[in-house]
Each structure stands twice: as structure tokens, then as C-alpha cells.
Design a protein around this motif. Structure first.
Motif, PDB file in Angstrom:
ATOM      1  N   THR A 352       0.851  -1.197   0.000  1.00  0.00           N
ATOM      2  CA  THR A 352       0.000   0.000   0.000  1.00  0.00           C
ATOM      3  C   THR A 352       0.881   1.239   0.000  1.00  0.00           C
ATOM      4  O   THR A 352       1.835   1.323   0.788  1.00  0.00           O
ATOM      5  CB  THR A 352      -0.923   0.026   1.234  1.00  0.00           C
ATOM      6  OG1 THR A 352      -1.745  -1.140   1.234  1.00  0.00           O
ATOM      7  CG2 THR A 352      -1.790   1.263   1.240  1.00  0.00           C
ATOM      8  N   LYS A 830      -7.267  -1.426 -11.638  1.00  0.00           N
ATOM      9  CA  LYS A 830      -6.438  -1.604 -12.825  1.00  0.00           C
ATOM     10  C   LYS A 830      -6.686  -2.972 -13.453  1.00  0.00           C
ATOM     11  O   LYS A 830      -7.195  -3.890 -12.821  1.00  0.00           O
ATOM     12  CB  LYS A 830      -4.958  -1.446 -12.459  1.00  0.00           C
ATOM     13  CG  LYS A 830      -4.597  -0.029 -12.015  1.00  0.00           C
ATOM     14  CD  LYS A 830      -3.097   0.106 -11.772  1.00  0.00           C
ATOM     15  CE  LYS A 830      -2.739   1.537 -11.381  1.00  0.00           C
ATOM     16  NZ  LYS A 830      -1.277   1.706 -11.159  1.00  0.00           N
ATOM     17  N   ASN A 865      -5.320  -4.469  -8.054  1.00  0.00           N
ATOM     18  CA  ASN A 865      -4.555  -3.226  -8.006  1.00  0.00           C
ATOM     19  C   ASN A 865      -5.542  -2.073  -8.074  1.00  0.00           C
ATOM     20  O   ASN A 865      -6.112  -1.792  -9.128  1.00  0.00           O
ATOM     21  CB  ASN A 865      -3.571  -3.176  -9.171  1.00  0.00           C
ATOM     22  CG  ASN A 865      -2.471  -2.157  -8.942  1.00  0.00           C
ATOM     23  OD1 ASN A 865      -2.567  -1.319  -8.061  1.00  0.00           O
ATOM     24  ND2 ASN A 865      -1.427  -2.216  -9.739  1.00  0.00           N
ATOM     25  N   PHE A 867      -6.574   1.936  -7.374  1.00  0.00           N
ATOM     26  CA  PHE A 867      -6.151   3.327  -7.168  1.00  0.00           C
ATOM     27  C   PHE A 867      -7.370   4.143  -6.769  1.00  0.00           C
ATOM     28  O   PHE A 867      -8.439   4.031  -7.369  1.00  0.00           O
ATOM     29  CB  PHE A 867      -5.549   3.912  -8.442  1.00  0.00           C
ATOM     30  CG  PHE A 867      -5.218   5.377  -8.315  1.00  0.00           C
ATOM     31  CD1 PHE A 867      -4.042   5.781  -7.707  1.00  0.00           C
ATOM     32  CD2 PHE A 867      -6.097   6.347  -8.777  1.00  0.00           C
ATOM     33  CE1 PHE A 867      -3.734   7.131  -7.567  1.00  0.00           C
ATOM     34  CE2 PHE A 867      -5.804   7.701  -8.642  1.00  0.00           C
ATOM     35  CZ  PHE A 867      -4.615   8.082  -8.037  1.00  0.00           C
ATOM     36  N   THR A 874      -4.427  10.292  -1.593  1.00  0.00           N
ATOM     37  CA  THR A 874      -4.314   9.414  -2.762  1.00  0.00           C
ATOM     38  C   THR A 874      -3.746   8.084  -2.269  1.00  0.00           C
ATOM     39  O   THR A 874      -2.891   8.060  -1.374  1.00  0.00           O
ATOM     40  CB  THR A 874      -3.401  10.003  -3.858  1.00  0.00           C
ATOM     41  OG1 THR A 874      -2.085  10.186  -3.316  1.00  0.00           O
ATOM     42  CG2 THR A 874      -3.947  11.325  -4.371  1.00  0.00           C
ATOM     43  N   GLN A 875      -4.198   6.998  -2.873  1.00  0.00           N
ATOM     44  CA  GLN A 875      -3.804   5.683  -2.367  1.00  0.00           C
ATOM     45  C   GLN A 875      -3.790   4.668  -3.496  1.00  0.00           C
ATOM     46  O   GLN A 875      -4.634   4.693  -4.385  1.00  0.00           O
ATOM     47  CB  GLN A 875      -4.787   5.228  -1.278  1.00  0.00           C
ATOM     48  CG  GLN A 875      -4.524   3.828  -0.739  1.00  0.00           C
ATOM     49  CD  GLN A 875      -5.478   3.482   0.383  1.00  0.00           C
ATOM     50  OE1 GLN A 875      -5.384   4.039   1.470  1.00  0.00           O
ATOM     51  NE2 GLN A 875      -6.402   2.571   0.124  1.00  0.00           N
ATOM     52  N   GLU A 876      -2.816   3.759  -3.436  1.00  0.00           N
ATOM     53  CA  GLU A 876      -2.756   2.647  -4.373  1.00  0.00           C
ATOM     54  C   GLU A 876      -2.477   1.370  -3.588  1.00  0.00           C
ATOM     55  O   GLU A 876      -1.523   1.314  -2.797  1.00  0.00           O
ATOM     56  CB  GLU A 876      -1.691   2.861  -5.447  1.00  0.00           C
ATOM     57  CG  GLU A 876      -1.656   1.755  -6.484  1.00  0.00           C
ATOM     58  CD  GLU A 876      -0.789   2.100  -7.682  1.00  0.00           C
ATOM     59  OE1 GLU A 876      -0.614   1.227  -8.555  1.00  0.00           O
ATOM     60  OE2 GLU A 876      -0.287   3.240  -7.745  1.00  0.00           O
TER      61      GLU A 876
END
Length: 922
Positions: A352, A830, A865, A867, A874-876
């Protein structure tokens, strides 16, 4: 007798005894680990009952079988059905007893090289005039011949009214055909002939639903319902087993009724088929408006005789599975039983990356996660069908599921402050969990068939109950960077428990008006009660201290009342169905520790449905349908309490939420080719007002005065989703079958909040490909794959959709992953893809035994995945779970579908008419 023949006959006995011994030991050990003393005693009684019952089966199985049996129990057989009715005098209406009733079929005689009529089934009518001809192959047409002294001879052409590719429940109902009250002294009456010439395929496509037959699917053998869903058209499954249909959460039904079980608690080997209904009519629940219904049909056989299987499997992680099922039909009783035990080990990894834009300073976080979950679960289902007479059936069934899992997760977290001079810290977080669940359910149903073909009355009562317990200890060590200097350790414990009870009472009536039109109506009541308690303890002083601010205790009651009516008619090639459903509900939530009670009443709402169909030339169909649906917010979305248990995922419900309403329109086209290939194309549009969606607000934490983000829910202004779906089933060659599915869609959420960024809109698509190859030497190969493009995040509402994963306490869960799907309204998933494979070899006489091998995610490409972003962060998130796990399965089928095996010879006149030893045909 030769030694090899003796061993072959003793093999079933030895195998069953060994399996029962192993099951008894496992269940005893399992019960000691997971159940109370009373539960242990009940489980042991069940085991003793199972041993006694299957011992009785062994005695039957080794006895000489009467009559012929072409095809055997283990081979691929055509489905069988039954004809039944009643003979009465035309004038007085009195029953005619001891009349000879025979079922004849014109067949080719290999000796005389000519066609002649052969007796397929026969009997004498009972004292009440009733007759029942069972075990009749559904393919072809027959002649019903009645003769009795003093009455005119009677002949009638009969066949089964089965429409392939249609409603699975209607198809199964058509296997038992009621010929009604037959008046003997009237002129001959010939019914319309319908000839069925194809077997049951792996996928049946109907214009209103798709039916996926599980026994054709190799890659899910030994798994759970989640593994099956990965190969079902229109369905996508994420890493945690959450199922979506056209990017929204569907309602989960089992045998046509709601359930408290989650899909990962149902073994794949217990499932007969899966129905996908994308736009249900007024006959179905109005809930689940943005998706549809996913109906899991469990195995149950009604053919005369006995049948069953025993199976076992082992996977590459050393986890084993055992199971078996048996079905016995004799006279007026049909008994079925299914038992499964499975071990599981799940491994997931992930990272993360998150930038937080509130507070001073802003921070950047990087987290590495690894989770291992070990556990086991069992599933037991049994029931009876009592055929009271030819027109009345009483069914009772029950199921039990229980499991225990121990997830362990480790997270390494680095946090950098975004000052000009960066300062960093490092946290090591360990989470040890222990979760267990228990589910139980019982269903009682009654069905009455009227003399008129198609007229029936049903009544059902279904009760499901589930309980779960969780204990999670989290230890976090804090270090200062650079140098990894230890600062302190913080330990916390969370204990949780929950229960869910669901009662459904329903009655349905179908009245044919003409042979082309019918009226359907019904009443339904559903009562749901749930309780949840989570207690939080901190170890600041070395001993656990209860923290009421972080603890939660709540319960709720949700009642839904409904009535519906539909009218359908066929005018030449044009058909239509008009329906209206009325629903009302009330909801009460309680916070006992805070003395708070709040009520939400949803007034009476109307839900119309319109289905129009047109039969075109050359086996083509066109259908246009419209429905209105509702989603009511659930308690988790309504309760006005802030949950601080996870400092990075603080949440709160919104008691001001309103239900969301969805209007759905779908246009479908279907083409059936001469070689039985099938193609269906659908265009759909769903518009939702008041969509329940996730939302984030910034607030001040009352305990430390710092800014914090709170995840809650709101009613968005509106949303829509539109798309095109294509499904094709093709027989490429005699040995190659292929099913393809393509779904192209886009969606949009409109928020009336200028502080939130506008939702991005883009087109997404996913495709599925399933290939089955029939190889020489009894080998079958299956290859299946899926590709999912970049996809917008689901809105996260759909409170009434049901079918969540709460029942099991996170059975196969990651065990403490801190970040999952974001609570923001902005984000996307994604693209990813995966390929699964399975290989099966069938052997022994009539292919009664098989060994199969399957492997998932061959190329290690399946991942998640996500986003997401808002004005605050903001986070991925990247995760991978259980790639390249293979499993070896063994399955042995047994049985004999011969009515004479259990026939009671109470009527001595049967022997005098030469009808006692008629082979009912296979």
C-alpha cells in the motif's frame, strides 16, 4: 468366483467403511476444537446416524439388482422423468381401479430389422384411480394405452414439455408431467407433441437467465462456490471472493431463497447448477436493483433407485478434502444426503502506498503485508421428499455448516513526514486472529398439482441462522529512523461475535387460463434479526483494559412484506408478461449500551415489470423488458456511531439514508443454430436515484484534537450504468466446446457536492473464455481464462443486496490487511487477467470413477490493483492471493436407477399382467 471379481464387489464396502472411519475421526476432532459439549453430542449422533445409514446402503448395493440398466449409474445418462394422472368415469367422475396402464414407444428391433412398439413402463391403477409411471427417458414421444373391462380402449400420445435453454426450475418441473384426470369413455385426446433431442449442456442460455451446470466444470472441483463463479458468464470475483454482476453486488439465493451463508462456505461438490438472472420480474424480490439474482441450486435427485458418490482431494499445500452424497428414491419417499469436509490454507501478499493530505505535516506511507490463513470447514445437508400422492408433495431439508480459521498477518509500515526535512518512522504490526462460524438452516415446502396441466400451489417456510466469533490480537512495535531505535510497543485486542436469523414464509399460485396464457400470484414475508458485538481492549498497563469508546454493541430487526401478480400470454409469435409487486418494510436498530433506538419505516412501494418477446424466423428470439427495483440501507450503513477501532479507517453510519430506486431496461436477442450452438446479445441500461455510495468527511478527533477522515455513506443525486453483453456457446468440433462472454459497460455517479472531485467516466470491459476438449482414452481437458480491463470502483452501497461475506467471520480472509477497497467515491481497479486449467480421466465400467487435476492462475497474473483518491488523500493498493495452487481429486459414483429394486409387491394382480418386471428404461 474369481478373486478379481470378489475384490471389485468388495471395493465399495471397503471404501465406504474407510471413508466413514476417517470422517468420524475428523468430525470428532473438529467438534472438540470448535463446538460446545451439547454440539459435540449432536455431531456424534449425526455421525452415528450417517454410519448406520450408509451401512444399510452397502447391504443394498451388494444385493443382486433386478431388471436391466443400460448406461449404468456412473455414465453420462439422459435425464428421466415420470408421467402420472388419474382415471375417472366420464359421467360420474368416480375413480377407476385396477385398470391396466401401459406406456409404449416405437423402437427399432435389431433382430427383425423392423420397428415395433415396446412396453417402457406399466402398472395397474390404485383404488383411487391414480397411476404413476416412473424412470421414463425424456427424449422422444410415447403412447399411453389404457384398458379395463367395461370401458372403451383409450390411447394418448404423450411427451415431456421441456424447452431447452429456458428456466431451469420450469425444466426440472417438466420432468414430472401431470396428465390430469383422464375420462375413459370419451373420444381420444392427443396432446401436442414436443420432442427433445439433446442432453443437458454445461451452459444453458435462456433469454431471461443463464444456467451453468457445475458437473461440466473441472477447474472448480474440490473448491467452493467462489471457484465456480470465476467461470460463470456475467460474474466477476475479486481476490476476497466478493462477487459482482455487471459491476454491482447481486442477491445470493440458495435453492430460490435468501441465505445467511456466504459463497465460500458452500462446497463446489454440493452444487448442481447456478442460475444468473440479470433483470428479475415482479415475481422476485424487489431488492438488489442495481444487479440481479445469483441462485445456487444444490444437488438433489428424484429418479427411482439409488445413486451417490464418494470423493477426496488434496492440494499443493497439503490441505485435504473428503465428501460424499447419496440419494434414494423408493415408493413415496425420496431421501438425499450430502457431507463435505475441507481444509484450506490461504496466502496473500500486498503493498500500500498512501499520501495523506490533512494535518500538519502531510505524510507518505508505504506498507508491505503478508497474510497466512489456515483452517477447515464442514458442510452437511440432508432432506426428504414425501410424495403423498400423485399431486401432493411435502419436502423437508436442512443444512449445517461450521468452520474455524486462524489468520496471521504481518505488516511493515514506513511513514515519512512531508517536511522540507523529512522525518521517518517504522512500525511493525502483527495480527493473530481466531475466527469460527456456525450456520444452520431448515426448509419446509408443500406442492399441490391440480388436475389441469400447469396449475399448482406451493407454500414454503425457510429459516436460516448463523453465528460467528472472532478474537484478534494486534501488536505494534514503533521504531525511530534512521537506526531502527525501538520506541515502544502497543498491544490491543478485539473480540467480536455476531448472529443472524432469517425467516421467509412464501406461497405461490399458478393458474393456466388457456394453453398460451397463465396468471401467477404470491405472498411473501421476510423477518431478519441480527446482533453484533465488538469489544476493544488496550494493554497500556500490561493488563487488558476495556475501552468503551472503541467498542460496538448493536442489533436490529428488518421486516419486509410483499405481494405480487403476473399475467403472461402468447399471441402467435408475440408474447408478453405484465407484473406488479407491492412491498413494504420497517426497520428498527438498537444500541443497548447507549440506550438508543431508532426506527426507519419504508412506505408501500410499487414495482412494475413488463416483458415483451417476439419469436422470429430461423430459431431467433427478441425480448424487451423493464423492471423497477429498490435497495434499502442496511444497519452498517444506518447506525449513527463512530467506529475508531482502526485509526486509518474510521467509519460511521448515516441514519438519514433513504432507499435507492432503480429503473432497468434490457433488450436481448437470441439465436439458436441447427447444431445447437447458441448466441445471445443484450443491451442494458440502469438508472438509479438516491444511490447509496461511500463518502468521506474531515473532522476533528475528540480524543487528541487532530484532523481525521471519517468514512460514511450518503445518497448520491443519481447514477447510471449501461452496457452490452455477448454470450456464445459453440461446438467447434465433436471434441471441442467453447463458451465465450464479453461485457462492455460504463457508469457514472453524480454527486451534489462541489467539494468532491467529479467522478471520472470511461468505458470498461471484461471477457471470459471457457474451452472443453474431449480427448481420446476418456480424458477431458478444460482451459478457462478471464480478462478485466480498467474498471471504475463499484459505488459500495447496495445495502439490500445481501449475499455478503459476513457469515463466516472472514473464513479465508487476509487476516488484518489494513487497507482494502477505498471508501472514496473516486477510483478505479487496474486491469488484470488469469488462466485456470483442469484435466480429468474417467475409468472403470460406465466411467464410474474419475481422477482430475486442476490448477488456478497458471501464469501468476491474477491480482488486485486499486487506485483511489479524494481531496484528502491518494492511495494505491496492490494484492496477490493464492496463485498457482493445484489440486488432485478422486471421485467414484455408484447407483442403480431401477424401480424394481425397491418396489413393494403389494398387488398380486401385477404379476398376472406381466407388468411387474418391466425395465423403465435408461
Amino acid at each position: 468366483m474369481p478373486v478379481n471379481c470378489l475384490l471389485f464387489k468388495l471395493f465399495p464396502v471397503i471404501l465406504v467403511i474407510c471413508l466413514l472411519s476417517i470422517c468420524h475421526q475428523i468430525v470428532s476432532k473438529f467438534a472438540n476444537n470448535t463446538a460446545s459439549k451439547s454440539q459435540i453430542l449432536k455431531m456424534r449422533k449425526i455421525t452415528v446416524l450417517l454410519v448406520s445409514f450408509l451401512a444399510t446402503y452397502v447391504l443394498y448395493a451388494q444385493a443382486p439388482a433386478g431388471g436391466g440398466n443400460r448406461g449404468g449409474a456412473g455414465g453420462r445418462q439422459a435425464p428421466n422423468g415420470s408421467f402420472y394422472g388419474k382415471l375417472i368415469e366420464a359421467k360420474s367422475g368416480k375413480p377407476i381401479e385396477y385398470a391396466s396402464v401401459q406406456l409404449l414407444q416405437n423402437r427399432f428391433d435389431s433382430v427383425s430389422k423392423k420397428r415395433k412398439e415396446v412396453v417402457v413402463a406399466g402398472m395397474l391403477t390404485k383404488t383411487n384411480g391414480e397411476f404413476l409411471l416412473e424412470n421414463v427417458p425424456v427424449f422422444g414421444q410415447y403412447k399411453l394405452k389404457v384398458s379395463v373391462v367395461g370401458f372403451k380402449p383409450y390411447e394418448q400420445t404423450v411427451s415431456f414439455d421441456i424447452k431447452m435453454g429456458g428456466d431451469m426450475s420450469s425444466m426440472m418441473g417438466a420432468l414430472d408431467k401431470d396428465l390430469g384426470n383422464i375420462k375413459i369413455d370419451i373420444e381420444e385426446k392427443v396432446l401436442e407433441n414436443v420432442t427433445v433431442t439433446s442432453g443437458k449442456p454445461g451452459l444453458q442460455l435462456g433469454i431471461d437467465r443463464k444456467v451453468f451446470n457445475v458437473d461440466k466444470n473441472l477447474v472448480s472441483a474440490g473448491g467452493t462456490a467462489v471457484d465456480i463463479m470465476k467461470n460463470v458468464p456475467s460474474i466477476t470475483v475479486d481476490l476476497d471472493g466478493n462477487v459482482t454482476m455487471r459491476n454491482n453486488t447481486p442477491q445470493i439465493f440458495v435453492d430460490g431463497r435468501p441465505t445467511t451463508m456466504s459463497l465460500d462456505q458452500i462446497p463446489a461438490d454440493a452444487i448442481e447448477s447456478v442460475e444468473i438472472i440479470t433483470n428479475p420480474s415482479a415475481k422476485f424480490d424487489a431488492s438488489g436493483g442495481t444487479a440481479g439474482i445469483l441462485n445456487v441450486i444444490l444437488k438433489k435427485n428424484k429418479r427411482v433407485g439409488y445413486s451417490g458418490s464418494v470423493r477426496t482431494n488434496v492440494d499443493s499445500r497439503g490441505r485435504v478434502g473428503l465428501g460424499g452424497d447419496i440419494n434414494i428414491r423408493q415408493d413415496k419417499v425420496n431421501f438425499f444426503l450430502n457431507a463435505n469436509f475441507n481444509q484450506r490454507k490461504s496466502i496473500s501478499t500486498g503493498t500500500t502506498d498512501r499520501t495523506t493530505l490533512i494535518g500538519t505535516p502531510n505524510t507518505y506511507l508505504h506498507q508491505d503485508d503478508r497474510s497466512v490463513s489456515k483452517g477447515q470447514f464442514m458442510f452437511f445437508r440432508s432432506g426428504f421428499d414425501f410424495f403423498l400422492d400423485n399431486r401432493n408433495t411435502l419436502s423437508i431439508s436442512g443444512n449445517i455448516a461450521a468452520g474455524r480459521f486462524k489468520p496471521f498477518s504481518e505488516s511493515d509500515i514506513r511513514i515519512d513526514s512531508l517536511f522540507t526535512t523529512v522525518t521517518s518512522s517504522f512500525n511493525e504490526r502483527l495480527s493473530n486472529s481466531n475466527s469460527r462460524f456456525n450456520n444452520g438452516g431448515v426448509a419446509l415446502s408443500f406442492k399441490h398439482n391440480f388436475p389441469k396441466q400447469g396449475e399448482e400451489l406451493t407454500a414454503d417456510v425457510t429459516f436460516n441462522s448463523s453465528r460467528n466469533k472472532n478474537d484478534n490480537v494486534i501488536t505494534t512495535d514503533y521504531f525511530e529512523l534512521p537506526g531502527y531505535n525501538f520506541i515502544n510497543e502497543f498491544k490491543q485486542q478485539q473480540t467480536g461475535s455476531g448472529s443472524n436469523k432469517n425467516l421467509v414464509v412464501q406461497t405461490d399460485y399458478t393458474k393456466p387460463i388457456t394453453d398460451k396464457s397463465k396468471l401467477e400470484m404470491g405472498l411473501r414475508m421476510q423477518i431478519r434479526k441480527s446482533q453484533t458485538r465488538n469489544d476493544f481492549f488496550s494493554y497500556a498497563t500490561g493488563t487488558p483494559v476495556y475501552d468503551p469508546l472503541l467498542s460496538i454493541n448493536y442489533n436490529n430487526t428488518d421486516n419486509v412484506y410483499a405481494a405480487y401478480a403476473t399475467y403472461s400470454n402468447q399471441v402467435k409469435t408475440f408474447g408478453y408478461q405484465l407484473g406488479l409487486r407491492v412491498e413494504s418494510s420497517d426497520y428498527e436498530g438498537r444500541l443497548p449500551d447507549k440506550g438508543q433506538v431508532f426506527n426507519v419505516k419504508f412506505p408501500v412501494s410499487l414495482f412494475p415489470s413488463v416483458f415483451l418477446s417476439k419469436k422470429l424466423k430461423n430459431e431467433q428470439d427478441l425480448q424487451l423488458n423493464y423492471t423497477r427495483k429498490i435497495n434499502r440501507p442496511n444497519f452498517f450503513q444506518l447506525y449513527p456511531y463512530t467506529d475508531y477501532s482502526d485509526s486509518l479507517n474510521i467509519s460511521r453510519g448515516n441514519p438519514d439514508l433513504e432507499p435507492e430506486f432503480t429503473n432497468s431496461v434490457e433488450l436481448s436477442y437470441q439465436k439458436t443454430f441447427k447444431n445447437k450452438d447458441n448466441f445471445i446479445a443484450s443491451a442494458y441500461y440502469k438508472n438509479t436515484t438516491g444511490l447509496i455510495t461511500r463518502y468521506q468527511v474531515k473532522e476533528v478527533n475528540p480524543s487528541n484534537g487532530k484532523d481525521m477522515l471519517v468514512n460514511t455513506y450518503i445518497n448520491a443525486s443519481s447514477s447510471y450504468v449501461t452496457g452490452i453483453e455477448l454470450v456464445s456457446k459453440n461446438k467447434i468440433t465433436k471434441w471441442w466446446d467453447m463458451t465465450t462472454n464479453l461485457n462492455l459497460f460504463t457508469s457514472k455517479i453524480n454527486l451534489d457536492d462541489p467539494t468532491q472531485p467529479e467522478q471520472d467516466q470511461f468505458a470498461s470491459w471484461f471477457g471470459k473464455l471457457n474451452n472443453t476438449f474431449k480427448l481420446p482414452k476418456n480424458f477431458t481437458l478444460q482451459l478457462s481464462g478471464e480478462y478485466q480491463s480498467k474498471t471504475i470502483l463499484p459505488p459500495g452501497g447496495s445495502g439490500g443486496g445481501g449475499g455478503g461475506r459476513g457469515g463466516g467471520g472472514g473464513m479465508f480472509g487476509g487476516g488484518g490487511m489494513m487497507f482494502g477497497q477505498t471508501s472514496a467515491a473516486q477510483g478505479y481497479v487496474k486491469a488484470n487477467y488469469f488462466v485456470d486449467a483442469g484435466l480429468r480421466y474417467e475409468f472403470l465400467k460406465n466411467k464410474q470413477a474419475s481422477v482430475s487435476f486442476n490448477i488456478n492462475d497458471i501464469f501468476r497474473t491474477r491480482r488486485q490493483n486499486i487506485f483511489s483518491q479524494s481531496v484528502y488523500f491518494t492511495q494505491e493498493v496492490f494484492r496477490r492471493r493464492d496463485p498457482q495452487v493445484f489440486r488432485i481429486n478422486f471421485n467414484w459414483r455408484f447407483g442403480k436407477f431401477d424401480p424394481n429394486l425397491f418396489k413393494r409387491k403389494n398387488n398380486k394382480n401385477q404379476n398376472d399382467n406381466g407388468l411387474d418386471n418391466v425395465n423403465m428404461g435408461q
